[in-house]
Each structure stands twice: as structure tokens, then as C-alpha cells.
Design a protein around this motif. Structure first.
Motif, PDB file in Angstrom:
ATOM      1  N   LEU A 116       0.438  -1.050  -0.306  1.00 52.32           N
ATOM      2  CA  LEU A 116      -0.129  -0.041  -0.429  1.00 52.32           C
ATOM      3  C   LEU A 116       0.732   1.351  -0.175  1.00 52.32           C
ATOM      4  O   LEU A 116       1.115   1.104   1.185  1.00 52.32           O
ATOM      5  N   ASP A 117       0.542   2.094  -1.209  1.00 51.77           N
ATOM      6  CA  ASP A 117       1.576   2.823  -1.253  1.00 51.77           C
ATOM      7  C   ASP A 117       0.797   4.557  -1.140  1.00 51.77           C
ATOM      8  O   ASP A 117      -0.870   4.064  -1.807  1.00 51.77           O
ATOM      9  N   ASP A 118       1.070   5.674  -0.745  1.00 52.59           N
ATOM     10  CA  ASP A 118       0.780   6.766  -0.927  1.00 52.59           C
ATOM     11  C   ASP A 118      -0.430   6.396   0.203  1.00 52.59           C
ATOM     12  O   ASP A 118      -2.377   6.732   0.255  1.00 52.59           O
ATOM     13  N   LEU A 119      -0.484   6.062   1.655  1.00 49.75           N
ATOM     14  CA  LEU A 119      -1.066   5.207   2.053  1.00 49.75           C
ATOM     15  C   LEU A 119      -1.454   6.313   3.518  1.00 49.75           C
ATOM     16  O   LEU A 119      -0.656   7.625   3.430  1.00 49.75           O
ATOM     17  N   ILE A 120      -3.115   7.417   3.083  1.00 49.81           N
ATOM     18  CA  ILE A 120      -3.864   7.679   4.329  1.00 49.81           C
ATOM     19  C   ILE A 120      -4.396   6.602   5.235  1.00 49.81           C
ATOM     20  O   ILE A 120      -5.241   6.019   4.480  1.00 49.81           O
ATOM     21  N   ILE A 121      -4.552   6.714   6.569  1.00 52.93           N
ATOM     22  CA  ILE A 121      -5.285   5.443   7.205  1.00 52.93           C
ATOM     23  C   ILE A 121      -5.581   6.105   8.460  1.00 52.93           C
ATOM     24  O   ILE A 121      -4.825   7.114   8.716  1.00 52.93           O
ATOM     25  N   ILE A 122      -6.575   6.103   9.156  1.00 56.32           N
ATOM     26  CA  ILE A 122      -7.028   6.148  10.417  1.00 56.32           C
ATOM     27  C   ILE A 122      -7.814   5.128  11.404  1.00 56.32           C
ATOM     28  O   ILE A 122      -8.700   4.343  10.763  1.00 56.32           O
ATOM     29  N   ILE A 123      -6.726   4.581  12.003  1.00 55.02           N
ATOM     30  CA  ILE A 123      -7.102   3.744  12.872  1.00 55.02           C
ATOM     31  C   ILE A 123      -7.090   4.537  14.585  1.00 55.02           C
ATOM     32  O   ILE A 123      -6.983   5.545  15.042  1.00 55.02           O
ATOM     33  N   ASP A 124      -9.392   4.191  14.756  1.00 53.93           N
ATOM     34  CA  ASP A 124      -9.245   4.654  15.789  1.00 53.93           C
ATOM     35  C   ASP A 124      -9.830   6.617  16.208  1.00 53.93           C
ATOM     36  O   ASP A 124      -8.843   6.714  17.056  1.00 53.93           O
ATOM     37  N   ARG A 125      -9.648   7.032  14.565  1.00 53.55           N
ATOM     38  CA  ARG A 125      -9.394   8.389  15.090  1.00 53.55           C
ATOM     39  C   ARG A 125      -7.882   8.766  15.281  1.00 53.55           C
ATOM     40  O   ARG A 125      -6.911  10.053  15.676  1.00 53.55           O
ATOM     41  N   ASN A 126      -6.409   8.251  15.444  1.00 50.98           N
ATOM     42  CA  ASN A 126      -5.293   8.302  14.428  1.00 50.98           C
ATOM     43  C   ASN A 126      -5.735   8.199  13.248  1.00 50.98           C
ATOM     44  O   ASN A 126      -5.473   7.148  12.101  1.00 50.98           O
ATOM     45  N   ARG A 127      -5.114   8.979  12.931  1.00 52.85           N
ATOM     46  CA  ARG A 127      -4.236   9.530  11.402  1.00 52.85           C
ATOM     47  C   ARG A 127      -3.079   9.879  10.650  1.00 52.85           C
ATOM     48  O   ARG A 127      -2.459  10.152  11.363  1.00 52.85           O
ATOM     49  N   GLY A 128      -3.234   8.670   9.762  1.00 49.79           N
ATOM     50  CA  GLY A 128      -0.931   8.531   9.433  1.00 49.79           C
ATOM     51  C   GLY A 128      -1.166   8.395   8.297  1.00 49.79           C
ATOM     52  O   GLY A 128      -2.491   8.472   7.313  1.00 49.79           O
ATOM     53  N   ILE A 129       0.456   8.709   7.473  1.00 50.92           N
ATOM     54  CA  ILE A 129       0.258   8.534   6.345  1.00 50.92           C
ATOM     55  C   ILE A 129       1.778   7.455   6.406  1.00 50.92           C
ATOM     56  O   ILE A 129       2.085   7.591   6.943  1.00 50.92           O
ATOM     57  N   GLY A 130       1.346   7.248   5.244  1.00 52.80           N
ATOM     58  CA  GLY A 130       2.995   6.401   5.405  1.00 52.80           C
ATOM     59  C   GLY A 130       3.168   5.066   4.124  1.00 52.80           C
ATOM     60  O   GLY A 130       2.655   5.509   3.025  1.00 52.80           O
ATOM     61  N   VAL A 131       3.559   3.860   4.555  1.00 58.37           N
ATOM     62  CA  VAL A 131       3.968   2.592   3.286  1.00 58.37           C
ATOM     63  C   VAL A 131       3.580   1.240   4.237  1.00 58.37           C
ATOM     64  O   VAL A 131       4.630   1.698   5.358  1.00 58.37           O
ATOM     65  N   LEU A 132       2.810   0.206   3.725  1.00 57.95           N
ATOM     66  CA  LEU A 132       2.687  -1.053   4.543  1.00 57.95           C
ATOM     67  C   LEU A 132       2.876  -1.997   3.361  1.00 57.95           C
ATOM     68  O   LEU A 132       2.756  -1.915   1.824  1.00 57.95           O
ATOM     69  N   ASP A 133       3.421  -3.140   4.083  1.00 60.42           N
ATOM     70  CA  ASP A 133       3.587  -3.572   2.937  1.00 60.42           C
ATOM     71  C   ASP A 133       2.483  -5.819   4.534  1.00 60.42           C
ATOM     72  O   ASP A 133       3.281  -5.306   5.002  1.00 60.42           O
ATOM     73  N   MET A 134       2.150  -5.814   3.157  1.00 54.64           N
ATOM     74  CA  MET A 134       1.684  -7.059   3.954  1.00 54.64           C
ATOM     75  C   MET A 134       2.601  -8.691   2.992  1.00 54.64           C
ATOM     76  O   MET A 134       1.846  -8.508   1.617  1.00 54.64           O
ATOM     77  N   GLU A 135       1.994  -9.961   3.807  1.00 55.52           N
ATOM     78  CA  GLU A 135       2.793 -11.187   3.269  1.00 55.52           C
ATOM     79  C   GLU A 135       2.023 -12.087   4.044  1.00 55.52           C
ATOM     80  O   GLU A 135       1.988 -11.759   5.104  1.00 55.52           O
ATOM     81  N   LEU A 136       1.991 -13.213   3.183  1.00 53.69           N
ATOM     82  CA  LEU A 136       1.501 -14.013   3.589  1.00 53.69           C
ATOM     83  C   LEU A 136       2.521 -15.309   3.641  1.00 53.69           C
ATOM     84  O   LEU A 136       2.427 -15.657   2.489  1.00 53.69           O
ATOM     85  N   ARG A 137       2.903 -15.872   4.423  1.00 53.57           N
ATOM     86  CA  ARG A 137       3.960 -16.855   4.293  1.00 53.57           C
ATOM     87  C   ARG A 137       3.082 -17.977   5.196  1.00 53.57           C
ATOM     88  O   ARG A 137       2.780 -18.272   5.676  1.00 53.57           O
ATOM     89  N   GLU A 138       4.068 -19.002   4.397  1.00 49.88           N
ATOM     90  CA  GLU A 138       3.960 -20.600   4.382  1.00 49.88           C
ATOM     91  C   GLU A 138       4.367 -20.746   5.635  1.00 49.88           C
ATOM     92  O   GLU A 138       3.564 -21.933   6.642  1.00 49.88           O
ATOM     93  N   ASP A 139       4.555 -20.613   6.406  1.00 49.47           N
ATOM     94  CA  ASP A 139       5.550 -21.118   8.340  1.00 49.47           C
ATOM     95  C   ASP A 139       5.600 -20.105   9.186  1.00 49.47           C
ATOM     96  O   ASP A 139       6.251 -20.732  10.080  1.00 49.47           O
ATOM     97  N   ALA A 140       4.580 -19.188   8.894  1.00 51.76           N
ATOM     98  CA  ALA A 140       4.864 -17.762   9.912  1.00 51.76           C
ATOM     99  C   ALA A 140       3.343 -17.581   9.444  1.00 51.76           C
ATOM    100  O   ALA A 140       2.866 -17.441   8.400  1.00 51.76           O
ATOM    101  N   PRO A 141       3.047 -16.693  10.863  1.00 46.05           N
ATOM    102  CA  PRO A 141       1.822 -15.568  10.526  1.00 46.05           C
ATOM    103  C   PRO A 141       1.487 -14.996   9.840  1.00 46.05           C
ATOM    104  O   PRO A 141       2.537 -13.842   9.273  1.00 46.05           O
TER     105      PRO A 141
END
Length: 624
Positions: A317-342
Motif C-alpha cells: 500500500l503506497d501513498d497510504l492514508i489510514i485512520i485507526i480509531d481517530r489516529n490519522r497517519g500516512i505512509g507505506v505498508l507491506d503485507m505478506e501471507l507466509r507459509e511457515d509463519a503468521p
């Protein structure tokens, strides 16, 4: 007169002729239904569906024709059987199908159909690892259209000439299909329970092979009403596993998703585009989606917009704008589904303001208050998710404590969780710290470390609501507290650790030394309220060192050193019961060798005992 009669005769003949033609046309139209063979229409419908899908079709029951207001045919007990395994269960069953047909083409024995309505259909879908399904067929107009479109796209990508055989059949499109009270069942793993959408109602419209395909449907998924609206300008490429433009919107009470970009549904799954996601309760959305991840107890609303790029097991997720329970942040997130780990979430987020407690509760089931630390705390999240976030905030808060210029990191990895404050400004000073949680008790299941330098403790005490005779001034604090248990299922008496507080020149409000000595000479017991509203005890330095164990704080060093007199304390503070058991001495300040002590009347050593409870201790002089 003869001319008039002749003119009238001509008009009457013309009117009669026109009426005759009109009656004849109406008679022909009226008789057309009589020329339509229901068997021909039925057979042609069966053949057209089979030819399009590439699978055998069975239309049971006698056909029912209706010619007003539109010619239609209705057939019951509809089945589409898989071409590869004819003995297998049907891939689609419907209570009935209603199809609109052209009356003139039906009279000529070649009826053509434009719109279809499926009544209570059930679609059975088996998804295979190679991106095919039990609906995949090597024959049929749809398959021919997909192959031709893919060949044309490959030629365009490589700059080669389009093969002469890459001709898209005009009948490759689906047409317009309305679904009434339908069901879709699908499975990914053999033997696994099927997922399903029920109460499907809506329309899928794809009128020509190169036309835009659109879908607008409503359904129920796991007890929640879902609305889906989507379109693609290249449906044949999308079905062929090539990259195609897609617009999609999913609306439901737990979760809303909107996407616009490019998608490939092939074996090398890929999507790229603009993503908008919102949820009034992420906990509810995760539970509804069936994920095994257990979110924080207090996590509520989530909103995000980003440019998303995703493969089968990774997303960014590039150019991310995220609001978590009224906490507004910007940035970059990477997500990965791993076979041997969560699953892993990693990235960098920058906030203007951040409520640290509510942010952490978005990922971990931390207690909402200290009194909630009990055996109900669940640490399964330590095994269910991986987290590696770097955080920054211009201003932040942790409960009532205000911070600024925060640089921190949150990490969850295989049974351990850490929240590290690498640097922050708090009450004029600097602050670093760590909160660690582990399921294994090798290093302590729970640990808090805190180090503050050049901090205004007067402001800090006011912020956290601490009252009583506390040393107010600028100084430093080192704190380390651990629990031997593998979770936060611990009581205050289970904590062990140490605390070291050093304060430079400052004041202990309400501690009037002269009044203290006066009451010690006349009263057997007195409390701080009896000292009056004096200026307090001004000190040059204060130092407190204590160890924590078994619900008690053992004072190893406790000194308040003023210009001429000092307080020395020793004993234990059973904080789990908010009680006090401290011995103290009020004495003149020792002087260095070679210096002359300042004389002060009545400044001899005074011993006393402090009992009662905090913040209203009771002082009892020790009579020697």
C-alpha cells in the motif's frame, strides 16, 4: 355531381384498401404465435446455452410460451453438467429459466434470445490451484472467445501479427441475465466445507464480446447483506487470466471496499490500482470474514485509501492514508501471507497526533485499564499475526501522558510483542522505553522499561493525577517492571522490578518542616493536612531507589536533602493494599569536613513512623 360521386368512390376504395391491409397485417401478427414451435424454441435455447458454456445442458419439463408483452419461454428443472466429468454433480441447477426471444426469428425456425431470468439457481464452483475451475471448458463459444482475445492481447504485447484464427465469436458474450433468489457455493480445498452466497438478486449484463460487462447484485454472506457493483471493459481478457481494467465496489455493514485499476485472475494473480476501505468495527469485519486473526479488544473504526499493488501472497500500500480509531497517519505498508509463519504487516506510518494506547489495541488485546489485567487476557494474537511498524508522531499521548516528537516501533513476532519508544520529548525532557509481552516466561512474560531524563515531574505528576507529598522538580526516572508469567494474566502482587527517581532542586508541596517539628512535639499522630498551607519543603536534591516484589516496594534509598535539613526514609510500601510502613528521620544536613554547619534552633534529629494509606499518610513521632 358525377365528379363528386366518382371522387367519393375513389376515397372509399382507398380507405377500404387500407383497412384490408391493416386487418391483414394484424391477422398475420395474431397468427405468428401459432407458427412458433415451442419445441424448436426449447431445443434452440438448450443448444445456445450449451454452445456458449461448453457444457451439456438439460432443460426439463414442458415449455411454457407467453407472447405478451414480450415473447418469452419458461422451462423448469434446468441443469448444466460438467463436460469433463459428466457423472459429477451439476455445476448449476435452477428451478426455472425464463428467456426473451425474437418472434420473427422463432417463426423462421431459428429463435434468438436477448435476456434471461434464472429463478432460484444454485451455482457450484470448485477452484483449483492452477486458476481453473469445474466451469472451465476447452470448447464452447465463451472458451473460443477467451482464447482469441488472449491471442490478440499476446500479439499486441509482443508486437507480432494477430493470428488468423484469433476470431472472437459474436456469441461469446453472456447477454443480460437476471438472477432471482440464487445461491453460489464454492470450495478451494477438496473436503473442505463450502462457502456460499445466498439470496442473490441482481443483473449481470454483457451484451457483446467487446462491450463492457457489468454486474449489480445483492446477496447474503455469513448473515450480512452485501451489495456488489462491478464492471470491466475487457471481460474476455479477465476470464482468460490476462490483465484487464476492473471497477468494483462491495458494500456491507461490517466492511466497505472500493477498487479501480487492473486485475489478473490467472495463476500469477495480480492487481494494481486505487483502493478505499472502511469499517466501523474491524473486529466485526475480521470475525465476519472468517479470519483466524484475533484483533485488539477495543479496535473500532478503520479507514484507508492507498495505491495498492498485490500478488497472490503479497500486497503493498503506497501513498497510504489510514485512520485507526481517530489516529490519522500516512505512509507505506507491506503485507505478506507466509507459509511457515503468521501473516506479516510491515511499514512506516507518520501521524500528526497519535493515541498510543488505542493504536496498540488495534493489534493486540491489551487491557483497557490496569484493573482489567486478569486471566481473561488472550495472547493468541502473538501467534496469529506478525507486525513490524515504525511510527512517528508530532504529538502523542499514552493515557494522560503527553509526548511530542515521538519515534517508536511496534513489533510482534512468533510469541513476542514489543513496543519501543526510541525517542520522545515529554514535559521538557527526553523519554525512551519499551513494553514487551511474551507467551514464554524465559525473560518474563511481561516487561515495562522506562527511562526519562531532564523531566519536569511536577507536570508529569499533575498529568497522571498523582497527589500527596511528592518531590516536584526536574530530574530523571528509571523504571523496570516484569511479571514471571507468560501473559498479562497477572496481579499487582506478581510484579517485580526496580525504580530509581532522582530530582534536582525542587519542592515538596504541603511539607512545612517547622510545623512538622511542632506537631511531633505535641501530638501522638498527625497527618499532612495539619501542616497547613505552607510553602512546602524546598530541597536541593531528592533520591528514591526501591525494589518491587510480592506486592511491596522496598525503599533502599529515600532522601530529601534541603539547604539545612533532610528527610531520610526506609521501609516498605505495600502498594497492592495502598498502605504504608515507613520509618523516617528528620535531621540536619551533614556537612563536609572542614566546613561549619549552619545553626538552626530545634534542628536535632527527629525520628518518626509513617503509616496509613496513600495519599493521606499518618505520621507518628518516635519517642525515645
Amino acid at each position: 355531381m358525377g365528379f363528386i360521386i366518382a371522387q367519393w368512390s375513389l376515397r372509399r376504395a382507398a380507405i377500404s384498401g387500407a383497412l384490408f391491409v391493416l386487418v391483414s397485417v394484424l391477422a398475420v401478427f395474431a397468427s405468428l404465435p401459432l407458427a412458433v414451435s415451442s419445441g424448436v424454441v426449447r431445443d434452440r435455447l438448450e443448444r445456445d446455452i450449451s454452445t456458449w458454456a461448453g457444457h451439456p445442458v438439460s432443460l426439463g419439463g414442458a415449455p411454457s410460451l407467453d407472447f405478451w408483452p414480450t415473447p418469452t419461454i419458461q422451462l423448469d428443472n434446468v441443469e448444466i453438467l460438467p463436460s469433463a466429468f459428466a457423472a459429477s454433480d451439476a455445476i448449476m441447477r435452477a428451478e426455472s429459466i425464463v428467456a426473451n426471444f425474437n418472434l420473427f426469428s422463432a417463426v423462421l425456425g431459428a429463435p434468438s434470445f436477448s435476456e434471461f431470468r434464472l429463478i432460484r439457481p444454485t451455482f457450484n464452483v470448485e477452484l483449483y490451484p492452477d486458476a481453473t475451475s469445474n466451469w472451465t471448458s476447452a470448447s464452447g463459444e465463451l472458451a473460443r472467445g477467451i482464447d482469441a482475445a488472449v491471442a490478440r492481447d499476446l500479439a499486441a504485447q509482443t508486437g507480432e501479427e494477430v493470428p488468423a484464427t484469433a476470431i472472437i465469436p459474436a456469441s461469446a458474450a453472456l447477454g443480460t441475465v437476471t438472477i432471482v433468489d440464487g445461491t453460489i457455493k464454492w470450495v478451494r480445498d477438496p473436503g473442505a466445507a463450502a462457502e456460499k452466497l445466498t439470496a442473490i438478486n441482481g443483473t449481470v449484463a454483457w451484451t457483446a464480446p467487446t462491450a463492457v460487462a457489468r454486474a449489480n447484485i445483492t446477496a447474503i454472506f455469513r448473515g450480512e447483506q452485501v451489495t456488489f457493483a462491478g464492471s470491466t471493459a475487457a471481460p474476455l481478457l479477465l476470464l482468460g487470466g490476462r490483465t484487464a481494467p476492473v471497477e468494483a465496489k462491495i458494500s456491507s455493514a461490517p466492511l466497505n471496499i472500493e477498487f479501480g485499476g487492473s486485475v489478473s485472475l490467472g495463476q500469477n494473480y495480480f492487481l494494481s490500482g486505487a483502493l478505499t476501505l472502511s469499517s466501523v468495527s474491524v473486529r466485526r469485519a475480521l470475525e465476519w470474514s472468517g479470519t483466524d486473526i484475533r484483533p485488539g479488544e477495543a479496535l473500532g473504526a478503520l479507514e484507508l485509501t492507498a495505491k495498492v499493488t498485490a500478488e497472490r501472497t503479497k500486497a503493498k500500500l503506497d501513498d497510504l492514508i489510514i485512520i485507526i480509531d481517530r489516529n490519522r497517519g500516512i505512509g507505506v505498508l507491506d503485507m505478506e501471507l507466509r507459509e511457515d509463519a503468521p501473516p506479516l504487516i510491515a511499514g512506516t506510518l507518520a501521524f500528526n497526533s497519535l493515541d498510543i494506547a488505542s493504536f496498540l489495541q488495534a493489534f493486540t488485546p491489551l487491557p483497557k485499564a490496569g484493573t482489567d489485567i486478569a486471566s481473561t487476557i488472550d495472547t493468541r494474537f502473538l501467534r496469529e499475526i506478525g507486525l513490524d511498524l515504525r511510527l512517528s508522531a508530532q504529538s502523542a499521548s499514552f493515557g494522560p501522558v503527553a509526548l511530542s516528537n515521538l519515534a517508536a516501533a511496534a513489533r510482534v513476532d512468533r510469541g513476542r510483542a514489543n513496543f519501543d519508544v526510541g525517542d520522545a520529548t515529554a514535559y521538557g525532557g527526553s523519554l525512551i522505553g519499551r513494553v514487551a509481552l511474551s507467551e514464554k516466561g524465559v525473560d518474563g512474560g511481561f516487561k515495562v522499561q522506562l527511562s526519562a531524563r531532564k523531566t519536569n515531574f511536577s507536570g508529569l505528576f499533575d498529568a497522571v493525577g498523582l497527589t500527596g507529598p511528592l518531590p516536584r522538580g526536574t530530574g530523571s526516572l528509571d523504571l523496570e517492571v516484569t511479571s514471571p508469567y507468560p501473559t498479562w494474566a497477572t496481579a499487582l502482587s506478581d510484579l517485580t522490578g526496580k525504580i530509581d527517581l532522582a530530582v534536582e532542586a525542587g519542592m515538596v508541596p504541603g511539607l512545612d518542616v517547622a510545623k512538622f517539628r511542632e506537631l511531633a512535639g505535641t501530638e501522638r499522630f498527625f497527618d499532612l493536612g495539619q501542616l497547613g498551607e505552607g510553602t512546602g519543603f524546598a530541597f536541593n536534591s531528592a533520591r528514591f531507589e526501591a525494589t518491587i516484589a510480592d506486592g511491596e516496594a522496598n525503599l533502599e534509598t529515600a532522601e530529601l536533602i534541603g539547604p539545612q535539613q533532610m528527610f531520610s526514609l526506609s521501609g516498605v510500601i505495600p502498594y497492592s493494599r495502598s498502605s504504608l510502613a515507613i520509618a523516617g528521620v528528620l535531621s540536619p544536613v551533614p556537612v563536609a569536613e572542614g566546613q561549619t554547619a549552619a545553626t538552626q534552633p530545634g534542628a536535632e534529629a527527629l525520628r518518626f513512623f509513617i503509616g496509613g494509606s496513600w495519599p493521606q499518610p499518618v505520621i507518628s513521632p518516635v519517642i525515645e
